[in-house]
Design an enzyme around this catalytic site. Structure first.
Site, PDB file in Angstrom:
ATOM      1  N   GLU A 185      31.860  37.995  51.972  1.00  0.00           N
ATOM      2  CA  GLU A 185      33.119  37.745  52.263  1.00  0.00           C
ATOM      3  C   GLU A 185      33.717  38.450  53.740  1.00  0.00           C
ATOM      4  OE1 GLU A 185      37.357  38.219  50.027  1.00  0.00           O
ATOM      5  OE2 GLU A 185      35.827  39.643  49.536  1.00  0.00           O
TER       6      GLU A 185
ATOM      7  N   LYS B  15      41.070  31.317  48.787  1.00  0.00           N
ATOM      8  CA  LYS B  15      40.921  32.293  47.578  1.00  0.00           C
ATOM      9  C   LYS B  15      42.148  32.057  47.026  1.00  0.00           C
ATOM     10  CE  LYS B  15      39.842  36.959  46.938  1.00  0.00           C
ATOM     11  NZ  LYS B  15      39.400  38.307  47.753  1.00  0.00           N
TER      12      LYS B  15
ATOM     13  N   CYS C 255      35.264  36.283  45.760  1.00  0.00           N
ATOM     14  CA  CYS C 255      35.265  37.679  45.309  1.00  0.00           C
ATOM     15  C   CYS C 255      36.285  37.927  44.164  1.00  0.00           C
ATOM     16  CB  CYS C 255      35.799  38.708  46.550  1.00  0.00           C
ATOM     17  SG  CYS C 255      35.766  40.342  46.296  1.00  0.00           S
TER      18      CYS C 255
END
Length: 288
Positions: free
Chosen positions: A43, A116, A153
Site C-alpha cells: 500500500e 479503497k 488494507c
C-alpha cells in the site's frame, strides 16, 4: 491446473519518492526474473506512510490515475510481460483524493482502478483526513493471468467486502497493506495477537469464499511505528502456503493453483447454501 506465479514485494520506504520508485522498479524486475506473472506492491509504495499525522503538504504526493506514474509502470509491465498491482495516492480533483490501486496488464493495458472503500481513523492512521471513501464499488479485473479481486488494507477486516468481490468472480483476493505495531507498545503478546488477528481474518475470507488470498505489507520503522511485514499467501481454503518474516525486505514469488477453487467449492458448497433471503439486515448500521 491454472498455476499462476504471484510476487509479493515487501519493502521499506524512505522520505525520498524517487528512491522508493527506483527500488520498487528494481524489485519488480527481480520478481519477473524469478518467473512472476502478477506482481503485487504494498500500500502507498511510493512514500513513507504519511497518514501518521495530518499535514496538508502530503497532498502534493498525490497523482492523477491514469497518468504519468501508471504509464511508467505499464511500460515496465509490457517489457517484462507481467501484470502489476500498484497502490497509489490518487488526486481525483482539487480537494478530492483517494487511496487507489491501479492494474497494469502487459497485454491488455490499463485495466482500471479500485478505490479503497473502508477508511480508518486512529492514532497513527489519520486516513480520513486524506482519503475520500471509494465510490467505484467492489471490482474484479479480468487480467491476462486470471480474475483479480483487489481490496486495500482496512478493507481486510470486512467479510462483506471479500464476499462481494468473490461473488463478482474473483479467482484471488489481493490486499496491498500498510500496518504495523506502535513502538510504545512493549507487550510482545499484544503485538503477536494483533498480527494473528490480521492474518486470521484474511484466512477466514479465503475459507468462506474458497478463494486464495495474497496480502502484501511493508516493513521498517516509520514515525513511531514498526510495520510488521508478515506478507502471506493462502490457498483457496485458507492454508498459509507462504509467510514472509516480520523485519526484512522480501521479494517472494509464490505459485497459486487458481483452478483449485472449483474442487473446494464442490466439496464444501458454501456458495450453494447461502441463505441470501436472510441477509437483508446487513444493509443496516446496527440491528436495534
Amino acid at each position: 491446473m491454472k498455476n499462476i506465479k504471484f510476487a509479493l514485494l515487501q519493502l521499506s520506504c524512505s522520505e525520498d519518492v524517487q528512491v522508493n520508485q527506483q527500488k520498487t522498479e528494481a524489485k519488480i524486475r527481480e520478481a519477473a526474473a524469478q518467473g512472476a506473472q502478477v506482481i503485487c506492491l504494498q500500500e502507498l509504495y511510493r512514500s513513507v506512510y504519511f497518514c501518521h499525522k495530518q499535514d496538508a503538504a502530503y497532498f502534493d504526493l498525490a497523482e492523477v490515475i491514469p497518468g504519468p506514474g501508471t504509464d511508467t509502470l505499464l511500460a515496465l509491465a509490457q517489457e517484462l510481460k507481467v501484470v502489476i498491482i500498484a497502490s497509489l495516492f490518487e488526486k481525483r480533483s482539487k480537494g478530492v483524493y483517494h487511496n487507489t490501486c491501479a492494474v497494469l496488464d502487459h497485454a491488455k493495458g490499463y485495466l482500471g482502478k479500485y478505490r479503497k472503500m473502508h477508511i480508518p481513523q486512529d492514532a497513527g492512521y489519520e486516513e480520513k483526513y486524506y482519503f475520500t471513501p471509494g465510490d467505484l464499488g467492489y471490482q474484479v479485473f479480468d487480467s491476462s493471468y486470471g480474475k483479480l479481486g483487489i481490496l486495500i488494507c482496512w478493507d481486510q477486516w470486512y467479510p462483506e467486502a471479500a464476499r462481494l468481490t468473490a461473488l463478482k468472480g474473483a479467482e484471488v483476493l489481493i490486499y496491498p497493506t500498510a500496518i504495523g505495531w506502535d513502538n510504545q507498545e512493549t507487550n510482545s503478546e499484544i503485538n503477536r495477537e494483533q498480527y494473528q488477528a490480521w492474518q486470521t481474518v484474511q484466512r477466514g475470507h479465503a475459507v468462506a469464499n474458497e478463494v486464495p488470498v495474497v496480502a502484501v505489507n511493508r516493513v521498517g520503522e516509520e514515525n513511531g511505528q514498526t510495520f510488521w511485514g508478515g506478507s502471506f499467501v493462502t490457498n483457496a481454503f485458507g492454508r498459509v502456503i507462504y509467510q514472509a518474516p516480520h523485519n526484512t525486505e522480501e521479494v517472494a514469488v509464490v505459485e497459486i493453483d487458481l483452478d483449485a477453487q472449483e474442487q473446494y467449492r464442490r466439496i464444501w458448497p458454501f456458495m450453494r447454501d447461502r441463505r441470501i433471503d436472510s441477509f437483508l439486515d446487513l444493509t443496516k448500521r446496527f440491528i436495534d
